[in-house]
Write an enzyme that holds these catalytic residues in place. Structure first.
Site, PDB file in Angstrom:
ATOM      1  N   THR A 125      22.493  41.236  31.820  1.00  0.00           N
ATOM      2  CA  THR A 125      23.675  40.693  31.135  1.00  0.00           C
ATOM      3  C   THR A 125      24.893  40.631  32.053  1.00  0.00           C
ATOM      4  OG1 THR A 125      24.254  42.941  30.475  1.00  0.00           O
ATOM      5  CG2 THR A 125      22.981  41.650  28.884  1.00  0.00           C
TER       6      THR A 125
ATOM      7  N   LYS B 257      17.790  50.368  38.804  1.00  0.00           N
ATOM      8  CA  LYS B 257      17.637  48.991  39.323  1.00  0.00           C
ATOM      9  C   LYS B 257      18.775  48.666  40.279  1.00  0.00           C
ATOM     10  CE  LYS B 257      21.056  47.364  36.757  1.00  0.00           C
ATOM     11  NZ  LYS B 257      22.144  46.449  36.931  1.00  0.00           N
TER      12      LYS B 257
HETATM   13  N1  LIG Z   1      29.959  43.637  34.913  1.00  0.00           N
HETATM   14  C1  LIG Z   1      28.818  43.420  34.285  1.00  0.00           C
HETATM   15  O1  LIG Z   1      28.329  42.292  34.261  1.00  0.00           O
HETATM   16  C2  LIG Z   1      28.115  44.534  33.591  1.00  0.00           C
HETATM   17  C3  LIG Z   1      27.028  44.231  32.757  1.00  0.00           C
HETATM   18  C4  LIG Z   1      26.351  45.270  32.133  1.00  0.00           C
HETATM   19  C5  LIG Z   1      26.752  46.570  32.311  1.00  0.00           C
HETATM   20  N2  LIG Z   1      27.815  46.832  33.120  1.00  0.00           N
HETATM   21  C6  LIG Z   1      28.197  48.224  33.265  1.00  0.00           C
HETATM   22  O2  LIG Z   1      29.453  48.420  32.626  1.00  0.00           O
HETATM   23  C7  LIG Z   1      30.215  49.419  33.300  1.00  0.00           C
HETATM   24  C8  LIG Z   1      31.581  48.854  33.644  1.00  0.00           C
HETATM   25  O3  LIG Z   1      31.379  47.776  34.527  1.00  0.00           O
HETATM   26  P1  LIG Z   1      32.489  46.667  34.806  1.00  0.00           P
HETATM   27  O4  LIG Z   1      31.786  45.575  35.515  1.00  0.00           O
HETATM   28  O5  LIG Z   1      33.235  46.332  33.565  1.00  0.00           O
HETATM   29  O6  LIG Z   1      33.416  47.459  35.816  1.00  0.00           O
HETATM   30  P2  LIG Z   1      34.831  47.035  36.384  1.00  0.00           P
HETATM   31  O7  LIG Z   1      34.905  47.607  37.744  1.00  0.00           O
HETATM   32  O8  LIG Z   1      35.057  45.578  36.195  1.00  0.00           O
HETATM   33  O9  LIG Z   1      35.846  47.776  35.416  1.00  0.00           O
HETATM   34  C9  LIG Z   1      36.111  49.101  35.436  1.00  0.00           C
HETATM   35  C10 LIG Z   1      37.150  49.425  34.361  1.00  0.00           C
HETATM   36  O10 LIG Z   1      37.060  50.815  34.074  1.00  0.00           O
HETATM   37  C11 LIG Z   1      38.336  51.303  33.766  1.00  0.00           C
HETATM   38  N3  LIG Z   1      38.663  52.391  34.698  1.00  0.00           N
HETATM   39  C12 LIG Z   1      39.009  52.321  36.001  1.00  0.00           C
HETATM   40  N4  LIG Z   1      39.234  53.538  36.500  1.00  0.00           N
HETATM   41  C13 LIG Z   1      39.022  54.412  35.495  1.00  0.00           C
HETATM   42  C14 LIG Z   1      39.077  55.822  35.390  1.00  0.00           C
HETATM   43  N5  LIG Z   1      39.423  56.584  36.405  1.00  0.00           N
HETATM   44  N6  LIG Z   1      38.767  56.379  34.195  1.00  0.00           N
HETATM   45  C15 LIG Z   1      38.413  55.618  33.133  1.00  0.00           C
HETATM   46  N7  LIG Z   1      38.351  54.267  33.179  1.00  0.00           N
HETATM   47  C16 LIG Z   1      38.644  53.684  34.350  1.00  0.00           C
HETATM   48  C17 LIG Z   1      39.324  50.166  33.932  1.00  0.00           C
HETATM   49  O11 LIG Z   1      39.589  49.619  32.679  1.00  0.00           O
HETATM   50  C18 LIG Z   1      38.590  49.198  34.829  1.00  0.00           C
HETATM   51  O12 LIG Z   1      38.978  47.870  34.664  1.00  0.00           O
HETATM   52  C19 LIG Z   1      29.390  49.790  34.528  1.00  0.00           C
HETATM   53  O13 LIG Z   1      28.684  50.976  34.280  1.00  0.00           O
HETATM   54  C20 LIG Z   1      28.415  48.643  34.698  1.00  0.00           C
HETATM   55  O14 LIG Z   1      27.191  49.023  35.281  1.00  0.00           O
HETATM   56  C21 LIG Z   1      28.510  45.846  33.757  1.00  0.00           C
END
Ligand SMILES: NC(=O)c1ccc[n+]([C@@H]2O[C@H](COP(=O)([O-])OP(=O)(O)OC[C@H]3O[C@@H](n4cnc5c(N)ncnc54)[C@H](O)[C@@H]3O)[C@@H](O)[C@H]2O)c1
Length: 336
Positions: A140, A193
């Site tokens: 996703t 993964k």
């Molecule tokens: N990006 C994708 O397509 C996707 C898809 C599925 C799952 N995920 C999972 O979702 C999770 C988040 O991914 P993302 O892509 O949104 O990451 P990202 O790097 O885009 O966003 C991280 C967000 O976490 C928050 N953050 C930053 N520092 C922080 C701190 N110290 N404490 C608490 N919150 C904090 C902020 O809101 C920041 O924007 C990850 O575990 C990732 O594996 C991401």
């Protein structure tokens, strides 16, 4: 339905938009002040270019306000911040809330999956709290979900009623949701993964081809499955969307940071240089140590993960690591 989303990154905001379009009242929390200000002011996210977010999403830095009415609380911060975020949220999560983890990782040191980390915090800080917990994972990429492209995902909970409830919330004509009761298998797949995606990226960066790419993906899911089975997970989970599905998308997509980071390493950069160029968290790197620790604990061989560890953490040359992989003892494909 009132939804709290903890994390205003790419995935948190893409899920917020989806749930808002599905008719939910959504509040998004982040600890970063300028991030919330920007979302409020522009209704856009810098990593989702061209996407206008629904107007009625509420953005806040106030954890109490974010959790006050949340019937569903989604954790969508990078995995290394899950424990600290759960500690901040614990006091404010409502009784009978459904907690959903959407982060992918394993905690260093404890080897806990992310739902286990959240449960661990709540056990310590809110022992009387009644709640249900689930994991949401699959192939996703946020960019595609935000653009409304067809996607499928897995809602995993030991309680089938809870996974069905979550499926009902997220499903629409662009999002198909499957359920699974093997929460640990779904979470282990999502975390490991990312390491295989680093390997696939390194392979491409070295100038190797599709044959070795296919080998790494296929033998990658074999080693994730081997470890998962030793941990008591179900084989079919690894053959499903959260397993092989997520592995394929992460190893092949330009949206994958792990894959892009690996490619830069394969071209000769150090992990630090590659990470700085990506500019965002590369979760495969953070999962490496835990993966090696769990492999040791369960006495399971993870040759691809070990090679990535050796390249990134011990400075082995990618070509030497690949050479070692190719020259391992002959194995039957039918062995787990
Ligand atoms: N990006 C994708 O397509 C996707 C898809 C599925 C799952 N995920 C999972 O979702 C999770 C988040 O991914 P993302 O892509 O949104 O990451 P990202 O790097 O885009 O966003 C991280 C967000 O976490 C928050 N953050 C930053 N520092 C922080 C701190 N110290 N404490 C608490 N919150 C904090 C902020 O809101 C920041 O924007 C990850 O575990 C990732 O594996 C991401």
């Amino acid at each position: 339905m009132k939804i709290t989303i903890l994390g205003a990154g790419t995935w948190g905001v893409a899920l917020a938009a989806l749930l808002s379009k599905n008719g939910c009242d959504v509040t998004v929390w982040s600890p970063i002040v300028c991030e919330i200000e920007r979302l409020r002011a522009t209704n856009t996210h810098q990593n989702l270019p061209g996407i206008q977010l629904p107007q009625n999403i509420i953005y806040t830095n106030d954890m109490e306000a974010a959790c006050r009415d949340g019937e569903i609380v989604l954790f969508v911060v990078p995995s290394q911040f899950i424990r600290s975020t759960a500690e901040k949220a614990a006091a404010y999560i409502q009784n009978d809330a459904v907690i959903v983890n959407a982060a992918k990782g394993i905690e260093k040191g404890t080897f806990m999956t992310m739902t286990e980390v959240i449960a661990d915090v709540l056990r310590t800080v809110r022992s009387g709290l009644q709640y249900s917990i689930a994991a949401l994972s699959g192939p996703t990429h946020a960019e595609e979900v935000a653009a409304g492209l067809p996607t499928s995902i897995v809602a995993a909970s030991e309680d089938e009623q809870i996974s069905r409830k979550i499926a009902g919330l997220f499903a629409n004509s662009c999002m198909r949701v499957y359920t699974n009761t093997d929460v640990k298998g779904v979470e282990i797949s999502g975390a490991l993964k990312n390491v295989i995606a680093l390997a696939a990226g390194i392979n491409r960066g070295m100038g190797f081809g599709d044959n070795s790419g296919a080998m790494l993906m296929t033998r990658g899911i074999a080693e994730i499955t081997r470890l998962g089975l030793a941990m008591g997970c179900k084989r079919r989970t690894f053959m499903g969307l959260a397993g092989v599905g997520d592995l394929i998308v992460t190893c092949t997509s330009c949206h994958s940071r792990n894959n892009r980071c690996g490619e830069l390493i394969g071209r000769g950069k150090s992990y630090e240089e590659a990470q700085a160029e990506i500019g965002m968290v590369v979760e495969g790197y953070h999962a490496l140590e835990a993966a090696m620790g769990i492999a040791e604990k369960y006495a399971v061989e993870l040759p691809i993960t070990e090679s990535v560890y050796s390249i990134i953490k011990c400075g082995e040359k990618p070509h030497d690591a690949m050479h070692r992989l190719m020259n391992r003892d002959i194995k039957s494909e039918l062995d787990t």
